[in-house]
Write a protein that holds these residues in place. Structure first.
Motif, PDB file in Angstrom:
ATOM      1  N   LYS A   5       0.834  -1.202   0.000  1.00 61.52           N
ATOM      2  CA  LYS A   5       0.000   0.000   0.000  1.00 61.52           C
ATOM      3  C   LYS A   5       0.868   1.251   0.000  1.00 61.52           C
ATOM      4  CE  LYS A   5      -3.886   2.189   2.389  1.00 61.52           C
ATOM      5  NZ  LYS A   5      -4.857   2.063   3.507  1.00 61.52           N
ATOM      6  N   TYR A   6       0.558   2.133  -0.915  1.00 64.08           N
ATOM      7  CA  TYR A   6       1.250   3.415  -1.027  1.00 64.08           C
ATOM      8  C   TYR A   6       0.207   4.516  -1.230  1.00 64.08           C
ATOM      9  CZ  TYR A   6       5.195   0.313  -1.968  1.00 64.08           C
ATOM     10  OH  TYR A   6       6.139  -0.674  -1.884  1.00 64.08           O
ATOM     11  N   ASP A   7       0.656   5.751  -1.110  1.00 65.27           N
ATOM     12  CA  ASP A   7      -0.210   6.874  -1.472  1.00 65.27           C
ATOM     13  C   ASP A   7      -0.144   7.123  -2.974  1.00 65.27           C
ATOM     14  OD1 ASP A   7      -1.013   7.555   1.219  1.00 65.27           O
ATOM     15  OD2 ASP A   7       1.001   8.348   1.517  1.00 65.27           O
ATOM     16  N   VAL A   8       1.101   7.078  -3.507  1.00 67.67           N
ATOM     17  CA  VAL A   8       1.334   7.353  -4.927  1.00 67.67           C
ATOM     18  C   VAL A   8       2.256   6.282  -5.496  1.00 67.67           C
ATOM     19  CG1 VAL A   8       2.137   9.045  -6.625  1.00 67.67           C
ATOM     20  CG2 VAL A   8       1.191   9.841  -4.458  1.00 67.67           C
ATOM     21  N   ILE A   9       1.938   5.834  -6.701  1.00 69.65           N
ATOM     22  CA  ILE A   9       2.846   4.948  -7.440  1.00 69.65           C
ATOM     23  C   ILE A   9       3.265   5.661  -8.717  1.00 69.65           C
ATOM     24  CG2 ILE A   9       3.085   2.780  -8.715  1.00 69.65           C
ATOM     25  CD1 ILE A   9       1.109   1.537  -6.736  1.00 69.65           C
ATOM     26  N   VAL A  10       4.575   5.808  -8.889  1.00 73.32           N
ATOM     27  CA  VAL A  10       5.130   6.401 -10.107  1.00 73.32           C
ATOM     28  C   VAL A  10       5.681   5.268 -10.958  1.00 73.32           C
ATOM     29  CG1 VAL A  10       6.831   8.004 -11.058  1.00 73.32           C
ATOM     30  CG2 VAL A  10       5.692   8.533  -8.893  1.00 73.32           C
ATOM     31  N   VAL A  11       5.225   5.168 -12.197  1.00 70.94           N
ATOM     32  CA  VAL A  11       5.608   4.059 -13.074  1.00 70.94           C
ATOM     33  C   VAL A  11       6.664   4.548 -14.057  1.00 70.94           C
ATOM     34  CG1 VAL A  11       4.789   2.276 -14.660  1.00 70.94           C
ATOM     35  CG2 VAL A  11       3.263   3.168 -12.871  1.00 70.94           C
ATOM     36  N   GLY A  12       7.909   4.199 -13.788  1.00 67.33           N
ATOM     37  CA  GLY A  12       8.999   4.604 -14.669  1.00 67.33           C
ATOM     38  C   GLY A  12      10.010   5.466 -13.948  1.00 67.33           C
ATOM     39  N   GLY A  13      11.312   5.147 -14.117  1.00 66.67           N
ATOM     40  CA  GLY A  13      12.369   5.837 -13.376  1.00 66.67           C
ATOM     41  C   GLY A  13      13.209   6.771 -14.210  1.00 66.67           C
ATOM     42  N   GLU A 123       7.766  -4.537 -12.954  1.00 68.71           N
ATOM     43  CA  GLU A 123       7.109  -4.091 -14.180  1.00 68.71           C
ATOM     44  C   GLU A 123       5.610  -4.000 -13.930  1.00 68.71           C
ATOM     45  OE1 GLU A 123       6.798  -5.190 -18.942  1.00 68.71           O
ATOM     46  OE2 GLU A 123       7.628  -6.651 -17.535  1.00 68.71           O
ATOM     47  N   ILE A 124       5.050  -2.823 -14.170  1.00 69.04           N
ATOM     48  CA  ILE A 124       3.619  -2.611 -13.965  1.00 69.04           C
ATOM     49  C   ILE A 124       2.874  -3.008 -15.233  1.00 69.04           C
ATOM     50  CG2 ILE A 124       1.832  -0.935 -13.391  1.00 69.04           C
ATOM     51  CD1 ILE A 124       3.879  -1.581 -11.136  1.00 69.04           C
ATOM     52  N   LYS A 125       1.845  -3.848 -15.076  1.00 67.61           N
ATOM     53  CA  LYS A 125       1.120  -4.382 -16.226  1.00 67.61           C
ATOM     54  C   LYS A 125      -0.276  -3.790 -16.390  1.00 67.61           C
ATOM     55  CE  LYS A 125       3.753  -7.781 -17.940  1.00 67.61           C
ATOM     56  NZ  LYS A 125       4.125  -7.890 -19.366  1.00 67.61           N
ATOM     57  N   ASP A 126      -0.916  -3.451 -15.276  1.00 69.87           N
ATOM     58  CA  ASP A 126      -2.334  -3.106 -15.354  1.00 69.87           C
ATOM     59  C   ASP A 126      -2.677  -2.031 -14.333  1.00 69.87           C
ATOM     60  OD1 ASP A 126      -4.852  -3.272 -16.405  1.00 69.87           O
ATOM     61  OD2 ASP A 126      -5.422  -5.102 -15.334  1.00 69.87           O
ATOM     62  N   ILE A 127      -3.558  -1.115 -14.725  1.00 70.41           N
ATOM     63  CA  ILE A 127      -4.052  -0.072 -13.828  1.00 70.41           C
ATOM     64  C   ILE A 127      -5.427  -0.501 -13.320  1.00 70.41           C
ATOM     65  CG2 ILE A 127      -4.695   2.363 -13.634  1.00 70.41           C
ATOM     66  CD1 ILE A 127      -2.850   2.769 -16.136  1.00 70.41           C
ATOM     67  N   VAL A 128      -5.630  -0.418 -12.025  1.00 72.05           N
ATOM     68  CA  VAL A 128      -6.886  -0.857 -11.426  1.00 72.05           C
ATOM     69  C   VAL A 128      -7.764   0.369 -11.144  1.00 72.05           C
ATOM     70  CG1 VAL A 128      -7.960  -2.089  -9.508  1.00 72.05           C
ATOM     71  CG2 VAL A 128      -5.723  -2.822 -10.385  1.00 72.05           C
ATOM     72  N   ILE A 129      -8.963   0.348 -11.731  1.00 73.75           N
ATOM     73  CA  ILE A 129      -9.910   1.457 -11.587  1.00 73.75           C
ATOM     74  C   ILE A 129     -11.213   0.931 -10.998  1.00 73.75           C
ATOM     75  CG2 ILE A 129     -11.257   3.208 -12.822  1.00 73.75           C
ATOM     76  CD1 ILE A 129      -8.356   3.859 -13.022  1.00 73.75           C
ATOM     77  N   LYS A 130     -11.782   1.680 -10.068  1.00 72.18           N
ATOM     78  CA  LYS A 130     -13.102   1.357  -9.541  1.00 72.18           C
ATOM     79  C   LYS A 130     -13.898   2.653  -9.387  1.00 72.18           C
ATOM     80  CE  LYS A 130     -15.531  -1.047  -5.802  1.00 72.18           C
ATOM     81  NZ  LYS A 130     -15.407  -1.754  -4.516  1.00 72.18           N
ATOM     82  N   ASP A 131     -15.085   2.655  -9.964  1.00 79.07           N
ATOM     83  CA  ASP A 131     -15.950   3.843  -9.918  1.00 79.07           C
ATOM     84  C   ASP A 131     -15.211   5.084 -10.420  1.00 79.07           C
ATOM     85  OD1 ASP A 131     -18.013   2.312  -8.840  1.00 79.07           O
ATOM     86  OD2 ASP A 131     -17.309   2.669  -6.791  1.00 79.07           O
ATOM     87  N   LYS A 132     -14.443   4.898 -11.514  1.00 77.12           N
ATOM     88  CA  LYS A 132     -13.722   5.993 -12.170  1.00 77.12           C
ATOM     89  C   LYS A 132     -12.596   6.578 -11.316  1.00 77.12           C
ATOM     90  CE  LYS A 132     -16.158   6.101 -15.987  1.00 77.12           C
ATOM     91  NZ  LYS A 132     -15.566   5.834 -17.315  1.00 77.12           N
ATOM     92  N   ARG A 133     -12.189   5.843 -10.289  1.00 73.88           N
ATOM     93  CA  ARG A 133     -11.080   6.292  -9.437  1.00 73.88           C
ATOM     94  C   ARG A 133      -9.969   5.246  -9.424  1.00 73.88           C
ATOM     95  NH1 ARG A 133     -12.226  10.353  -5.282  1.00 73.88           N
ATOM     96  NH2 ARG A 133     -10.362   9.546  -4.279  1.00 73.88           N
TER      97      ARG A 133
END
Length: 625
Positions: A5-13, A123-133
């Motif tokens: 669990k994080y507040d923010v995930i940044v994908v790419g360095g 490696e991040i593969k998928d973004i998880v969205i629920k109720d447009k968030r």
């Protein structure tokens, strides 16, 4: 299956990811910086230089807001110089050749010493969205990582392919692994992606080049730095030279004879490349009458033998690259360390972003850098910083930071991208800014330091130094405005040296400084008030620019203020543009598609004419009544 669990995930360095992660962490949020290879965080896969035309000003803006690119670029650069010194202050900017090994190390150390940042090789593969968030992401091992905000900064890795001649392979920059899966996830969410292309020249063994056949291009001495915090400078005797060579007609003919063998023209590449950084093949085709093109031989490391052939990007095979390079003066016996390549990758059409760099339709999802159609380390870093600030402000339930076009080159870039879009990798140039005298190299802190401080990215020490700088300049202007020089003999020498015979007796310093050829560093000697007054070179540049170009600056400010009034007029969110009367059909389509927030944004949409804006203004007033 693991769970984090994080507040923010940044994908790419890359450079965007670095600034985004640093901003979020500094603003108090638990931040994951996910990347394919932590050792390549802040890598410079193309020319390891920072700054240049317009870009150097962007690095100053990043520093003024509290970013880290400028600070790290200032640590023992291989070479540094101020460009366009002979031109006006609106286009002067720094360019530094940094060490390809050391610069990433400095950035990585900076991140490791920043609380709240967690760096992971995933490696991040998928973004998880629920109720447009946004709720988080899945990695390639099926692990779920929770976050309230996700910032996409994948650079040129997204489904990337590398090309040389007829050879193509799935790979990222410098032969690293490409990123797969995330592009499909974005398409599943309804976003439009498009293919872009860029390239990089070969690297040669420095010891095998005969530099006697080249023209030397030295750096520059003096207190030159990107960061306002830097107090230690790299003297000229510690810098490394670059060299200038030129192509020739025999090389041009070889390229023309084999043009169809280039990956750029054999049908393998479908993406669009940068117009302002073309391959050598494109230059030969575009300028058939030009007998030669400039190339620069530039060092990549201080302690290694690698030379970058700037301007020689190509899509030819390794065999043809060797023939081509060996036809260049001084490179007849050069040995290759790396071969040039073209790289094609997926990018998000940037008009799908809001000015906050949030992707439309989903709360908490942001994107920055080359994934939204830009080119260059500096553009990426600036966008990453803004995305990090706005993701953090979103988590704090605060309004986003939207920089205006008269406020920063960063504001120009974001506005261009989200309102106009791009069909090629977008590159910042001074010609894109209509208020160049307001957006100078010297005054980035005056424009943006308060904002960086208010967001917690600028330290108390840095902020107090900024206030002292403003006070110094203010005091000097007060003296010049209220007093005449009291050392008349010295003043006469200053005037004569500048080519003036008339003594201008009785004129105050502010009027004298406005005259061409008179510099403050000379004029101050005619004032006893300045005997114990220390004004740093950057202060003098700001002072002279503000005084000498006062009329032009005032005119640009007035024009910006008129346009700002349009930015202050918010368009109703419930408007159905397709039903509005008095608006052209094309304007209705554009307004419906992009849903601009203000009348100012609407005025910059392609297809929206001044008559449409006038009618929109009438409709707003009518609704208000």
């Amino acid at each position: 299956m693991a769970y984090e669990k994080y507040d923010v995930i940044v994908v790419g360095g890359g450079h965007a990811g670095v600034e985004a992660a640093h901003a979020c962490a500094k603003m108090g949020f638990r931040t994951l910086l996910s990347c394919l290879n932590p050792e390549l965080i802040a890598n410079t896969p193309c020319n390891p230089h920072i700054g240049g035309s317009a870009k150097g000003i962007v690095v100053r803006e990043i520093d003024a807001l509290g970013g880290i690119m400028g600070k790290c670029a200032d640590i023992a650069p291989l070479q540094i110089k101020m460009l366009n010194r002979s031109k006006g202050p609106g286009v002067q900017c720094l360019r530094a050749q940094v060490d390809k090994k050391e610069y990433p190390k400095h950035v990585q150390n900076f991140l490791k010493n920043t609380p709240n940042i967690f760096i992971k090789k995933i490696e991040i593969k998928d973004i998880v969205i629920k109720d447009k968030r946004v709720e988080g992401v899945y990695d390639s091992n099926g692990n779920f990582l929770e976050a309230k905000a996700v910032i996409l900064t994948t650079g040129t890795y997204l489904d990337s392919r590398i090309f040389r001649g007829y050879h193509a392979e799935d790979a990222g920059p410098d032969g690293e692994n490409a990123s797969h899966g995330l592009a499909a996830s974005l398409r599943k969410l309804g976003f439009r992606l498009f293919r872009l292309k860029t390239g990089t020249p070969p690297r040669l063994d420095t010891a095998t080049i005969d530099f006697s056949k080249a023209e030397i291009e030295p750096g520059e001495d003096g207190p030159l730095a990107f960061s306002y915090s830097t107090k230690t400078y790299t003297p000229l005797d510690k810098q490394m030279p670059c060299f200038l060579i030129r192509t020739n007609e025999a090389l041009h003919q070889l390229i023309r004879d084999h043009l169809k063998e280039s990956a750029l023209y054999n049908g393998l590449i479908t993406g669009v490349g940068p117009r302002y950084c073309p391959s050598i093949e494109a230059k030969i085709l575009r300028f058939p009458d030009k007998k030669e093109h400039q190339l620069f031989l530039e060092p990549e490391f201080r302690d290694d033998h690698s030379t970058y052939v700037q301007g020689f990007s190509t899509g030819f095979s390794k065999e043809l690259q060797e023939k081509m390079v060996h036809m260049l003066p001084g490179c007849e016996n050069a040995k290759f360390l790396k071969y040039a390549y073209q790289i094609e990758y997926e990018a998000i059409e940037p008009q799908q972003l809001l000015p906050s760099l949030a992707l439309r339709g989903y709360e908490g999802l942001y994107a920055a850098g080359q994934i939204i159609g830009t080119s260059g380390y500096e553009e990426a870093a600036g966008l990453g910083l803004l995305a990090g600030i706005n993701a953090s402000r979103f988590l704090k339930k605060e309004e986003p930071l939207i920089l205006r076009r008269d406020q920063a080159y960063l504001g120009v870039m974001v506005d261009d991208l989200v309102m106009k879009g791009t069909k090629e990798p977008y590159r910042l140039m001074s010609s894109r800014a209509e208020y160049r005298l307001l957006l100078r190299h010297d005054n980035a802190d005056i424009r943006l330091r308060e904002i960086g401080y208010a967001n917690g990215l600028v330290s108390e020490v840095e902020y107090q130094e900024f206030n002292k700088r403003k006070e110094r300049i203010k005091n000097v202007i007060e003296i010049l405005t209220s007093k005449t020089p009291d050392r008349h003999e010295i003043l006469l020498d200053v005037l004569q040296e500048a080519g003036y015979d008339s003594p201008f007796q009785g004129q105050r310093g502010i009027a004298l400084l406005k005259r061409p050829g008179i510099r403050f560093e000379n004029l101050k000697k005619s004032y006893s008030d300045f005997d114990d007054f220390i004004l740093e070179p950057i202060d003098e540049l700001t002072l002279e620019s503000e005084v000498k170009y006062e009329g032009y600056i005032a005119r640009q400010k007035e024009e910006a203020e008129r346009l700002k009034k349009l930015e202050d007029i918010v368009l109703p969110r419930n408007w159905n543009y397709s039903q509005l009367e008095g608006i052209s059909l094309e304007a209705r389509e554009k307004l419906s598609q992009f849903a601009p927030r203000t009348l100012g944004q609407a005025s910059r949409l392609p297809g929206v004419d001044p008559s449409d804006i006038a009618n929109l203004l009438l409709l707003i007033k009518k609704e208000q009544q």
